[in-house]
Design a protein around this motif. Structure first.
Motif, PDB file in Angstrom:
ATOM      1  N   VAL A 186      -1.501  68.447 -11.061  1.00  0.00           N
ATOM      2  CA  VAL A 186      -2.058  67.816 -12.266  1.00  0.00           C
ATOM      3  C   VAL A 186      -0.945  67.440 -13.241  1.00  0.00           C
ATOM      4  N   VAL A 187      -0.029  68.389 -13.490  1.00  0.00           N
ATOM      5  CA  VAL A 187       1.081  68.112 -14.410  1.00  0.00           C
ATOM      6  C   VAL A 187       1.972  67.000 -13.848  1.00  0.00           C
ATOM      7  N   THR A 188       2.178  67.017 -12.526  1.00  0.00           N
ATOM      8  CA  THR A 188       2.998  65.978 -11.907  1.00  0.00           C
ATOM      9  C   THR A 188       2.389  64.596 -12.126  1.00  0.00           C
ATOM     10  N   ILE A 189       1.085  64.480 -11.903  1.00  0.00           N
ATOM     11  CA  ILE A 189       0.403  63.191 -12.099  1.00  0.00           C
ATOM     12  C   ILE A 189       0.471  62.763 -13.561  1.00  0.00           C
ATOM     13  N   PHE A 190       0.253  63.728 -14.467  1.00  0.00           N
ATOM     14  CA  PHE A 190       0.288  63.426 -15.898  1.00  0.00           C
ATOM     15  C   PHE A 190       1.668  62.902 -16.322  1.00  0.00           C
ATOM     16  N   LEU A 191       2.723  63.590 -15.909  1.00  0.00           N
ATOM     17  CA  LEU A 191       4.070  63.174 -16.288  1.00  0.00           C
ATOM     18  C   LEU A 191       4.450  61.867 -15.616  1.00  0.00           C
ATOM     19  N   TYR A 192       4.061  61.724 -14.348  1.00  0.00           N
ATOM     20  CA  TYR A 192       4.398  60.489 -13.630  1.00  0.00           C
ATOM     21  C   TYR A 192       3.736  59.278 -14.291  1.00  0.00           C
ATOM     22  N   ALA A 193       2.516  59.478 -14.802  1.00  0.00           N
ATOM     23  CA  ALA A 193       1.789  58.364 -15.422  1.00  0.00           C
ATOM     24  C   ALA A 193       2.467  57.864 -16.689  1.00  0.00           C
ATOM     25  N   ASN A 194       3.304  58.712 -17.304  1.00  0.00           N
ATOM     26  CA  ASN A 194       3.957  58.302 -18.562  1.00  0.00           C
ATOM     27  C   ASN A 194       5.389  57.837 -18.368  1.00  0.00           C
ATOM     28  N   ILE A 195       5.897  57.914 -17.141  1.00  0.00           N
ATOM     29  CA  ILE A 195       7.302  57.571 -16.909  1.00  0.00           C
ATOM     30  C   ILE A 195       7.596  56.120 -17.279  1.00  0.00           C
ATOM     31  N   HIS A 196       6.587  55.236 -17.133  1.00  0.00           N
ATOM     32  CA  HIS A 196       6.831  53.825 -17.439  1.00  0.00           C
ATOM     33  C   HIS A 196       7.174  53.607 -18.910  1.00  0.00           C
ATOM     34  N   ASN A 197       6.903  54.602 -19.761  1.00  0.00           N
ATOM     35  CA  ASN A 197       7.242  54.484 -21.184  1.00  0.00           C
ATOM     36  C   ASN A 197       8.688  54.875 -21.483  1.00  0.00           C
ATOM     37  N   LEU A 198       9.381  55.383 -20.484  1.00  0.00           N
ATOM     38  CA  LEU A 198      10.770  55.778 -20.699  1.00  0.00           C
ATOM     39  C   LEU A 198      11.634  54.534 -20.868  1.00  0.00           C
ATOM     40  N   ARG A 199      12.406  54.508 -21.939  1.00  0.00           N
ATOM     41  CA  ARG A 199      13.268  53.366 -22.232  1.00  0.00           C
ATOM     42  C   ARG A 199      14.711  53.706 -21.871  1.00  0.00           C
ATOM     43  N   THR A 200      15.462  52.657 -21.592  1.00  0.00           N
ATOM     44  CA  THR A 200      16.903  52.812 -21.404  1.00  0.00           C
ATOM     45  C   THR A 200      17.594  52.340 -22.668  1.00  0.00           C
ATOM     46  N   GLY A 201      18.231  53.258 -23.387  1.00  0.00           N
ATOM     47  CA  GLY A 201      18.942  52.887 -24.615  1.00  0.00           C
ATOM     48  C   GLY A 201      20.122  51.995 -24.282  1.00  0.00           C
ATOM     49  N   THR A 202      20.193  50.838 -24.946  1.00  0.00           N
ATOM     50  CA  THR A 202      21.235  49.872 -24.603  1.00  0.00           C
ATOM     51  C   THR A 202      22.169  49.548 -25.756  1.00  0.00           C
ATOM     52  N   ASP A 203      21.901  50.088 -26.939  1.00  0.00           N
ATOM     53  CA  ASP A 203      22.780  49.823 -28.072  1.00  0.00           C
ATOM     54  C   ASP A 203      23.955  50.787 -27.986  1.00  0.00           C
ATOM     55  N   LEU A 204      25.151  50.233 -27.754  1.00  0.00           N
ATOM     56  CA  LEU A 204      26.324  51.070 -27.538  1.00  0.00           C
ATOM     57  C   LEU A 204      26.609  51.952 -28.746  1.00  0.00           C
ATOM     58  N   THR A 205      26.414  51.424 -29.959  1.00  0.00           N
ATOM     59  CA  THR A 205      26.698  52.217 -31.155  1.00  0.00           C
ATOM     60  C   THR A 205      25.753  53.406 -31.249  1.00  0.00           C
ATOM     61  N   ASP A 206      24.543  53.280 -30.694  1.00  0.00           N
ATOM     62  CA  ASP A 206      23.566  54.354 -30.793  1.00  0.00           C
ATOM     63  C   ASP A 206      23.971  55.555 -29.948  1.00  0.00           C
ATOM     64  N   LEU A 207      24.814  55.342 -28.925  1.00  0.00           N
ATOM     65  CA  LEU A 207      25.262  56.453 -28.090  1.00  0.00           C
ATOM     66  C   LEU A 207      26.083  57.450 -28.895  1.00  0.00           C
ATOM     67  N   PHE A 208      26.658  57.003 -30.006  1.00  0.00           N
ATOM     68  CA  PHE A 208      27.550  57.856 -30.774  1.00  0.00           C
ATOM     69  C   PHE A 208      26.861  58.449 -31.984  1.00  0.00           C
ATOM     70  N   GLY A 209      25.563  58.154 -32.159  1.00  0.00           N
ATOM     71  CA  GLY A 209      24.844  58.703 -33.292  1.00  0.00           C
ATOM     72  C   GLY A 209      25.213  58.007 -34.582  1.00  0.00           C
ATOM     73  N   ASN A 210      24.687  58.514 -35.679  1.00  0.00           N
ATOM     74  CA  ASN A 210      24.902  57.887 -36.974  1.00  0.00           C
ATOM     75  C   ASN A 210      25.998  58.566 -37.781  1.00  0.00           C
ATOM     76  N   GLY A 211      26.642  59.577 -37.237  1.00  0.00           N
ATOM     77  CA  GLY A 211      27.609  60.328 -38.017  1.00  0.00           C
ATOM     78  C   GLY A 211      29.031  59.823 -37.924  1.00  0.00           C
ATOM     79  N   ASP A 212      29.361  59.030 -36.924  1.00  0.00           N
ATOM     80  CA  ASP A 212      30.732  58.608 -36.736  1.00  0.00           C
ATOM     81  C   ASP A 212      31.017  57.348 -37.551  1.00  0.00           C
ATOM     82  N   PRO A 213      32.001  57.392 -38.477  1.00  0.00           N
ATOM     83  CA  PRO A 213      32.256  56.231 -39.334  1.00  0.00           C
ATOM     84  C   PRO A 213      32.725  55.010 -38.564  1.00  0.00           C
TER      85      PRO A 213
END
Length: 856
Positions: A25-52
């Motif tokens: 049941v948990v496997t089906i539930f999690l699998y059904a939501n996998i399509h909502n997983l995004r691939t982050g593509t903004d290079l600046t976002d990989l470093f967070g907001n703290g690096d000047p």
């Protein structure tokens, strides 16, 4: 804890169907939501907001559009054939389609006549604002009533003729020839698009040899967004192919090559995605082949793959809820989990038949395995998760996300190792229950384990001596480690590098800029930009800096405009206006078309004119072509502006053009600003990852030492358990130093992983040794050795797959971690038995027991 493990075992034994149902049941539930997983593509976002540095990169790219130009170099074919018409045709059509596509803010392959004339009007109408001390004398001569007659006559002869409409219009915009004086020795026009308008002829951006033509485009979004960069590059390549495929252009041999930030972004995105697919595939296939060789029965093979398969699926499902995206670094969790997936289940498979052989029913053997090996599995997962969780606290967002996802994956695999797989075994046994213990769990590995342990038994002191020698020698050489200060994502054969080399060869656009980013009110920004530009000029005079691009070249501050206008005090502008009118009539020109310029001269006769009505960004925008000022100064809000001063080093390999101490002194003198460069970003990245890795190392080491001590409650035993990871880490770096390996900053990140994974060997071996005081360590090592080898082999395959990457940081992590795990296995299978064996022999002589068996 043993009682909890027995309750878990009782749940699996008595209700396997319920466990499998809930897991499904948990496997089906999690699998059904996998399509909502995004691939982050903004290079600046990989470093967070703290690096000047990355905040500056984001601000420069998104607010100024600086550095986000897409260049297209159109080349003539080799030989002397004149293909100018075809080059201009291709350039004109491509720029027109770029402007109509909606992907670009602006695209141009030159300047329109009216744009050039507006540039002339901007400088000639406001010439007092641009008059530098070295130009004052020449300007006064041009404005001298006695010289105006001669100036008009010369300008009319040179510019006004039946064949040049631009010449006539140019004369109307600059009848006194002021433009050559104002811009002749200054940097103003070179600010246009960050290139020199003197490259070619006319208003097209031709190279000096007239064999290449440049298109300069500014896409609407930052090149830091990989997805948008891919869209831009796909659109550009498709349209280049479509246009050049037409018969006329195909026959001419003219070709077009895209270059710049978007090409690098596209290539780096493809490189990382290709590498992730490759290493994941190699890890999965490698471990599958290894399991096919090692496991004697197909059901056992399939069950051994379940923790990894379901663990990856559940981890991906959890990530689709939080954090909701993965980046191009954290995606490597698939390859790593594929290698770690059967690390613990192999010990479970190995223990059940051994417990059954000791007596009782199969279910009782399963329950005893839960109490013994099940508890060890729990401890091993906790220690490995301690390492990955320490990475999850990194300030470098890409590393933190990588650590978080791996931590989730560890716990997912623990659930399937202790619940799903044993429950499936119980269901299978209801259909086909084995009649007797099946002792052959692995092929080949029991033989390897027996031979290795027998060698330890025969040559205990030799094994310890060799291990100690390797450890001490490695420890001595550790202080000599030096980390590489630079790494490249793209190699020299990368298309982006080749395109940039072409751009450099044809148009001199080379290297990456160093930028000083200033924010504040309009005049505040311009004043501080002038001060910083002046200081940078000192380094340019020394030859350290090759070129400087400042917004104040085209838009001086109000203070500077007033100071420059004062240089022309004494000039009778009214007399100049009258002399110009007379000269025009004498040479047969109508004064009506030049009247605006004449009126402007009369206005300048008022000494307060410039001071009361300085040029502003709003004024300049009316005259200068789109994009000229936008990438160096831009209004970002009410009374809020941001400006960028860019400068390029004479030595393109030089990292620090201006010493950091000087930069700090400028901040004290002129106010705050952000220093930005890709080289500085590279250094910041290394410092940040090193800081995060060291912090993770401390937390991992402290956490695991505490866990081990609380588990065994004996200092001597705890130290024995820690032998594999201490030996593995130190010997790994020592051996790599021996072969002159060049370490990068990412190698420190591998240490917490070696510690968290390598400790499993000590925990499994020592806990099993303590379970029965009648067992000898050699017998225990032989019984557990096959499982230890198998679990470490799959881990080595998983991390070893990273070594097939062409992405240097992943290769480094794969090499160091794989070697570390191998040496930790040697420490567990060889050194721990050798140490305990010597203790046993000493006990036989002195009667002193090892550990705390009697205490327990």
């Amino acid at each position: 804890m043993a009682r909890c493990m027995r309750l878990m075992g009782r749940l699996v034994v008595d209700h396997p169907g319920l466990v499998v149902f809930l897991s499904a049941v948990v496997t089906i539930f999690l699998y059904a939501n996998i399509h909502n997983l995004r691939t982050g593509t903004d290079l600046t976002d990989l470093f967070g907001n703290g690096d000047p540095q990355w905040r500056a990169a984001s601000q420069i790219g998104k607010e100024l559009g600086y550095g986000n130009q897409l260049f297209v170099v159109i080349e003539a074919p080799a030989g002397g054939t004149d293909t100018t018409d075809q080059m201009e045709n291709l350039a004109g059509r491509l720029t027109s389609e770029m402007q109509a596509s909606g992907l670009f803010v602006d695209a141009r392959c030159g300047l329109q006549d009216e744009e050039l004339l507006n540039v002339v009007r901007y400088f000639t109408w406001n010439f007092p604002s641009f008059a530098r001390p070295d130009q004052a004398k020449a300007l006064k001569q041009r404005l001298d009533p006695k010289q105006i007659q001669q100036n008009v006559r010369r300008a009319a002869t040179e510019l006004v003729n039946p064949f040049s409409s631009l010449g006539t219009n140019y004369f109307v915009a600059d009848p006194l020839g002021l433009m050559p004086v104002i811009t002749g020795n200054g940097p103003g026009l070179s600010q246009l698009g960050n290139f020199d308008l003197n490259w070619g002829s006319g208003n097209r951006f031709f190279s000096k040899d007239h064999r290449a033509l440049l298109i300069l485009a500014e896409p609407r979004e930052s090149a830091m967004d990989y997805n948008f960069a891919d869209r831009v590059m796909q659109w550009t390549q498709e349209h280049i192919q479509s246009i050049t495929a037409e018969p006329d252009l195909r026959a001419s041999g003219v070709r077009a090559t895209a270059a710049g930030a978007y090409v690098y972004a596209e290539q780096e995105h493809q490189l990382i995605e290709t590498n992730i697919r490759r290493i994941s595939l190699i890890s999965i296939i490698g471990n599958l082949l290894l399991c096919l060789i090692i496991y004697p029965r197909i059901p056992l093979l399939l069950l051994s793959l379940l923790p990894a398969s379901l663990g990856i699926l559940w981890t991906t499902g959890v990530a689709s809820f939080y954090p909701g995206e993965v980046n191009l670094i954290s995606l490597s969790f698939i390859a790593i989990l594929a290698g770690l997936g059967d690390d613990q289940i192999v010990h479970f498979f190995n223990r059940v038949p051994q417990e059954w052989a000791n007596g009782g029913t199969l279910n009782e053997a399963v329950l005893r395995t839960f109490e013994t090996t099940g508890f060890s599995v729990f401890l091993c997962i906790i220690t490995a998760a301690t390492a990955t969780a320490s990475l999850a606290n990194a300030s470098f967002k890409a590393l933190a996300e990588f650590g978080f996802i791996l931590t989730v994956g560890m716990f997912m695999m623990m659930l399937h190792t202790l619940l799903t797989v044993p429950a499936l075994l119980q269901l299978w046994w209801r259909i086909s229950k084995p009649r007797a213990p099946q002792t052959i769990t692995f092929r080949l590995l029991p033989f390897v384990a027996r031979k290795s342990v027998d060698f330890v038994g025969r040559h205990t002191r030799l094994v310890l001596g060799l291990g100690l020698g390797v450890f001490v020698l490695s420890l001595v050489f550790l202080p000599t480690i030096k980390f590489e200060k630079h790494f490249e994502i793209a190699g020299a054969d990368n298309p982006a590098v080749a395109a940039h080399n072409l751009l450099s060869a044809k148009f001199g656009i080379e290297g990456t800029p160093h930028v000083l980013l200033i924010a504040g009110g309009e005049q505040e920004v311009l004043n501080r930009a002038e001060q910083l530009t002046s200081r940078l000029g000192d380094y340019q005079h020394r030859g350290v800096i090759k070129s400087i691009f400042s917004p104040t070249f085209l838009l001086p501050s109000a203070r500077t405009q007033t100071e420059r206008a004062s240089l022309l005090v004494g000039v009778n502008f009214a007399a100049s206006a009258r002399a110009l009118e007379g000269a025009l009539r004498e040479n047969g020109f109508r004064t009506q078309s030049v009247q605006p310029f004449i009126d402007r001269l009369r206005q300048l006769g008022n000494a307060r004119e410039v001071a009361n009505d300085p040029i502003t960004l709003q004024t300049a925008a009316k005259y200068l072509p789109a994009g000229v000022l936008n990438n160096s100064i831009r209004k970002t809000g009410d009374a809020s502006y941001v400006a960028a001063i860019a400068f390029y080093g004479t030595d393109s390999d030089s990292v620090e053009l201006v010493p950091q101490s000087v930069i700090e002194s400028w901040r004290s003198q002129f106010g705050g600003f952000t220093e930005f460069s890709f080289d500085e970003m590279n250094r910041d990245l290394q410092r940040q990852v090193l800081h995060d890795s060291r912090k993770a190392l401390v937390w991992t080491a402290a956490g695991i030492v505490l866990i081990v001590y609380l588990c065994f409650r004996n200092l001597r035993i705890s130290l024995i358990v820690l032998i594999p990871i201490v030996f593995g880490v130190v010997a790994t770096f020592g051996m790599l130093l021996l072969v002159r390996h060049r370490f990068s900053f990412i190698s420190i990140t591998a240490i917490p992983l070696i510690i968290g994974i390598g400790i499993d060997n000590g925990i499994h071996l020592v806990r099993r040794y303590q379970e029965n005081e009648h067992n000898e360590i050699l017998a225990i090592a032989k019984a557990s050795g096959a499982a230890l080898i198998q679990s470490n082999l799959t881990t080595m395959v998983g991390f070893g797959a990273l070594m097939t990457s062409s992405f240097a940081p992943l290769v480094e992590m794969g090499l160091v971690t794989s070697l570390g795990v191998a040496l930790a296995l040697a420490g567990g299978l060889l050194l721990i038995p050798a140490v305990i064996l010597l203790e046993e022999r000493r006990r036989n002589v002195t009667g002193v027991a090892i550990g705390n068996r009697s205490e327990d």
